[in-house]
Design an enzyme around this catalytic site. Structure first.
Site, PDB file in Angstrom:
ATOM      1  N   LEU A 131      -9.020   8.878  -7.340  1.00  0.00           N
ATOM      2  CA  LEU A 131      -8.828   8.815  -5.900  1.00  0.00           C
ATOM      3  C   LEU A 131      -9.187   7.404  -5.446  1.00  0.00           C
ATOM      4  O   LEU A 131     -10.035   6.742  -6.049  1.00  0.00           O
ATOM      5  CB  LEU A 131      -9.735   9.822  -5.177  1.00  0.00           C
ATOM      6  N   ASP A 132      -8.554   6.936  -4.369  1.00  0.00           N
ATOM      7  CA  ASP A 132      -8.906   5.637  -3.809  1.00  0.00           C
ATOM      8  C   ASP A 132     -10.380   5.617  -3.420  1.00  0.00           C
ATOM      9  O   ASP A 132     -10.984   6.660  -3.146  1.00  0.00           O
ATOM     10  CB  ASP A 132      -8.062   5.348  -2.559  1.00  0.00           C
ATOM     11  N   ARG A 133     -10.932   4.430  -3.327  1.00  0.00           N
ATOM     12  CA  ARG A 133     -12.353   4.276  -3.010  1.00  0.00           C
ATOM     13  C   ARG A 133     -12.746   5.015  -1.728  1.00  0.00           C
ATOM     14  O   ARG A 133     -13.774   5.685  -1.677  1.00  0.00           O
ATOM     15  CB  ARG A 133     -12.676   2.782  -2.866  1.00  0.00           C
ATOM     16  N   ARG A 232      -0.829   7.364   1.871  1.00  0.00           N
ATOM     17  CA  ARG A 232      -1.053   6.337   2.888  1.00  0.00           C
ATOM     18  C   ARG A 232       0.257   5.650   3.257  1.00  0.00           C
ATOM     19  O   ARG A 232       0.560   5.432   4.434  1.00  0.00           O
ATOM     20  CB  ARG A 232      -2.081   5.329   2.383  1.00  0.00           C
TER      21      ARG A 232
END
Length: 320
Positions: A131-133, A232
């Site tokens: 997962l993204d930060r 996103r």
């Protein structure tokens, strides 16, 4: 990123890594050892964690001095408490906190989700997806090599089903499908664009709008593919970027509530168990910052089996 690179030649051959770093960088031995300890030193492209390892002729040593404007020697923030959602002999599923990277960054060991899970298990964990930060939510790891391989296949072959929730800008239709390829945006490094105008990779996202208001939407997202920044970029292409997502133009506030990070949460994951083959569903509670948007409009968080979006309702086409 600020770094220093040198080659083991002459007097450096046979010296300990930390000693060589201290000599080449003209820093105290204690500082050189700390650079090794935090994972900022690489020998022949591999992170060196042994300050006393001896260099051989021709080896290239790279020292990361600064990353993202922060010194490699800066004190790392306190590690967050690891929330285990499910665990058995083969699998461990955890709730990744927002702000934590999936795996160690180049200049530092410790503090990543891999490190936290490894510390919990007392051994290395098998990471199979990321997962993204700034994204929170369900992340699974294999506890054995066989389990890790089987879990990775679930994602690679498209059998893993994922449900995300997010707060976005206004304007989303009730439901739909975004079928826009993704490609790196040449004009904005670090950002991906969803458009048919470039030779991108296929990406498919179903969505169901749970609340559509004048100031923001609350949405359920069901990605069929797992591309970098897919959700996103797809929401940005629909004209409703995720709140708090500064990289994609998301508003920092809506409805009087602040969005201090990209308000995207991996709420549920369904995939085949590596040993039994039965469907394993894991859910992660929605964090307080995103939950405020659900509560503000009286919308319940989706629970239970991941339900497909009604067919035939297609989101607006490519806007670029």
């Amino acid at each position: 990123m600020k770094r220093r690179t040198f080659r083991a030649e002459g007097a450096l051959v046979g010296r300990a890594v930390a000693d060589a770093v201290a000599s080449e960088l003209a820093v105290p031995a204690t500082e050189a050892r700390k650079l090794v300890d935090v994972g900022a030193v690489y020998v022949s492209g591999r992170r060196s964690r042994d300050a006393q390892a001896r260099l051989t002729a021709g080896q290239v040593v790279m020292v990361v001095l600064e990353e993202s404007g922060q010194s490699s020697l800066a004190e790392a923030p306190a590690a967050p408490v690891l929330r285990v959602l499910y665990e058995d002999a083969d699998v461990i599923a955890v709730d990744k906190p927002a702000g934590v990277t999936a795996q160690p960054t180049e200049g530092r060991v410790g503090g990543s989700l891999v490190d936290l899970v490894g510390a919990h298990l007392g051994r290395e964990a098998g990471l199979v997806h990321r997962l993204d930060r700034e994204t929170s939510g369900v992340t699974v790891f294999g506890k054995t090599a066989e389990a890790t391989s089987a879990l990775a296949a679930e994602f690679r072959e498209g059998r893993a089903r994922k449900r995300y929730v997010a707060a976005t800008g206004p304007g989303l239709p009730p439901s739909g499908t975004v079928d826009l390829p993704l490609s790196k945006d040449p004009s904005r490094p670090g950002r991906w664009r969803a458009t048919r105008a470039a030779n991108g990779v296929p990406a498919l996202t179903d969505f169901r709008t749970l609340h559509a208001g004048a100031e923001f939407c609350v949405v359920e997202l069901l990605p069929h593919t797992g591309r970098t920044h897919q959700l996103r970029a797809h929401l940005t292409a629909l004209g409703a970027p995720i709140l708090g997502d500064a990289r994609y133009g998301g508003a920092p506030k809506a409805g009087g509530v602040e969005a201090l990070r990209c308000l995207l949460h991996a709420q549920a994951l369904e995939l085949g168990h590596p040993r039994t083959g039965k469907v394993l569903r894991v859910e992660a509670p929605v964090p307080e910052d995103l939950l405020r948007f659900f509560s503000a409009v009286g919308v319940a968080v989706p629970q239970g089996p991941i339900a497909a979006v009604e067919e035939g309702r297609v989101a607006p086409a490519d806007r670029e």
